[in-house]
Design a protein around this motif. Sequence first.
Motif, PDB file in Angstrom:
ATOM      1  N   ARG A  32      -7.286 -14.491  -1.926  1.00  0.00           N
ATOM      2  CA  ARG A  32      -6.210 -13.562  -2.264  1.00  0.00           C
ATOM      3  C   ARG A  32      -5.991 -12.527  -1.175  1.00  0.00           C
ATOM      4  N   GLU A  33      -7.060 -12.127  -0.506  1.00  0.00           N
ATOM      5  CA  GLU A  33      -6.937 -11.080   0.508  1.00  0.00           C
ATOM      6  C   GLU A  33      -6.593 -11.677   1.874  1.00  0.00           C
ATOM      7  N   THR A  34      -5.919 -10.869   2.690  1.00  0.00           N
ATOM      8  CA  THR A  34      -5.475 -11.318   4.010  1.00  0.00           C
ATOM      9  C   THR A  34      -6.143 -10.495   5.097  1.00  0.00           C
ATOM     10  N   VAL A  59     -11.236 -14.705   3.375  1.00  0.00           N
ATOM     11  CA  VAL A  59      -9.912 -14.117   3.530  1.00  0.00           C
ATOM     12  C   VAL A  59      -8.968 -15.149   4.132  1.00  0.00           C
ATOM     13  N   ASP A  98       1.274  -8.816   1.560  1.00  0.00           N
ATOM     14  CA  ASP A  98       0.048  -9.121   0.824  1.00  0.00           C
ATOM     15  C   ASP A  98      -0.757  -7.880   0.463  1.00  0.00           C
ATOM     16  N   VAL A 101      -4.399  -4.993   4.357  1.00  0.00           N
ATOM     17  CA  VAL A 101      -5.071  -6.123   4.997  1.00  0.00           C
ATOM     18  C   VAL A 101      -6.406  -5.671   5.580  1.00  0.00           C
ATOM     19  N   HIS A 102      -7.261  -6.643   5.823  1.00  0.00           N
ATOM     20  CA  HIS A 102      -8.474  -6.408   6.595  1.00  0.00           C
ATOM     21  C   HIS A 102      -8.090  -6.621   8.053  1.00  0.00           C
ATOM     22  N   ARG A 125      -7.198  -2.161   4.620  1.00  0.00           N
ATOM     23  CA  ARG A 125      -8.287  -2.129   3.635  1.00  0.00           C
ATOM     24  C   ARG A 125      -9.635  -1.958   4.315  1.00  0.00           C
ATOM     25  N   ARG A 298     -14.661  -3.946  -0.707  1.00  0.00           N
ATOM     26  CA  ARG A 298     -14.225  -4.318  -2.059  1.00  0.00           C
ATOM     27  C   ARG A 298     -14.867  -3.437  -3.112  1.00  0.00           C
TER      28      ARG A 298
END
Length: 305
Positions: A32-34, A59, A98, A101-102, A125, A298
């Motif tokens: 789910r995470e980008t 990711v 999204d 983001v990371h 993030r 997270r």
Amino acid sequence: MRDEPIPVWPGRFIDVEGGGRLHLRATPEGPRETAVYVHGLAGSATNWTDLMGELAGEVRGVAVDLPGAGHSPEPPDGDYSVAANATAVVRLAEALGDGPVHLFGHSMGGAVSVRVAAMRPDLVRSLTLVSPALPDLRPRYGPARIALSAAPSIGELAVRWLSALPPERRVLATVSMCYADTGRVHPDRLREAVEELRRRDALPHAVLSMVGCTRAIVREYFRFGEENLWRQAGRVAAPTLVVYGLRDRLIHARMVHRSGRAFRDVRLVTLPHAGHVAQMEYPELVAREARRLLAYARMSPRRTA
């Protein structure tokens, strides 16, 4: 080193706000995470191929070719500054839609990523930096060569002179400068780099892109006030990981101490056998540290200021 390297991830173009167009390489949809990956000077999205593969289960990876680099067209206004590249990354993150983001940045891309995280904390993030090109005015051979190539007229002449050398020779010279152990470079990666350099040589903006980005980095080393990158590092709200190679010839690992003082919420890692491109030389080690940051981010409450 893998027996068979990961093939480069598929590429596509994306239109962003302001009429820009960027080329991306992305891992398959899934998590789910980008994560957005930003390359360094004279690099491209393919510099992240192996690390993206290591983190594909954590990711969705999106590596960008900055304007004028890789397959991305040159910026319409000819602006290769760190600020302009940061704006391109911001517009990419917004276009992906999204959420935060990371963000990963290497060398010049690390400087760009610091500026993004400082000016748009709502989009970031977590922040992972590999040998970030943050200002260090103490003289060293590698940075001195970069500064010389940024000088007026000299830069264009130097890049054009280098472009006349065989691509194989230039690739081997770059590998020798950036890797601590050239034996860790798979022959397929060398072949890919030579093919890419041949393609770049045919582009009319290749020289201007290289010189423009080099000058942009040098300007940042002499920028003072609130726009100084170290001051901006102090405004980064996202949890941060900074990785340095102890055998880096371009970014001295002593900068780890300044990074520890500058960033608010930071974990510092030094890799004793790595050079300037730890994400390419030791992707499994960088991925291990990145997973720790992802897990920490997270669990941590979001901070946007």
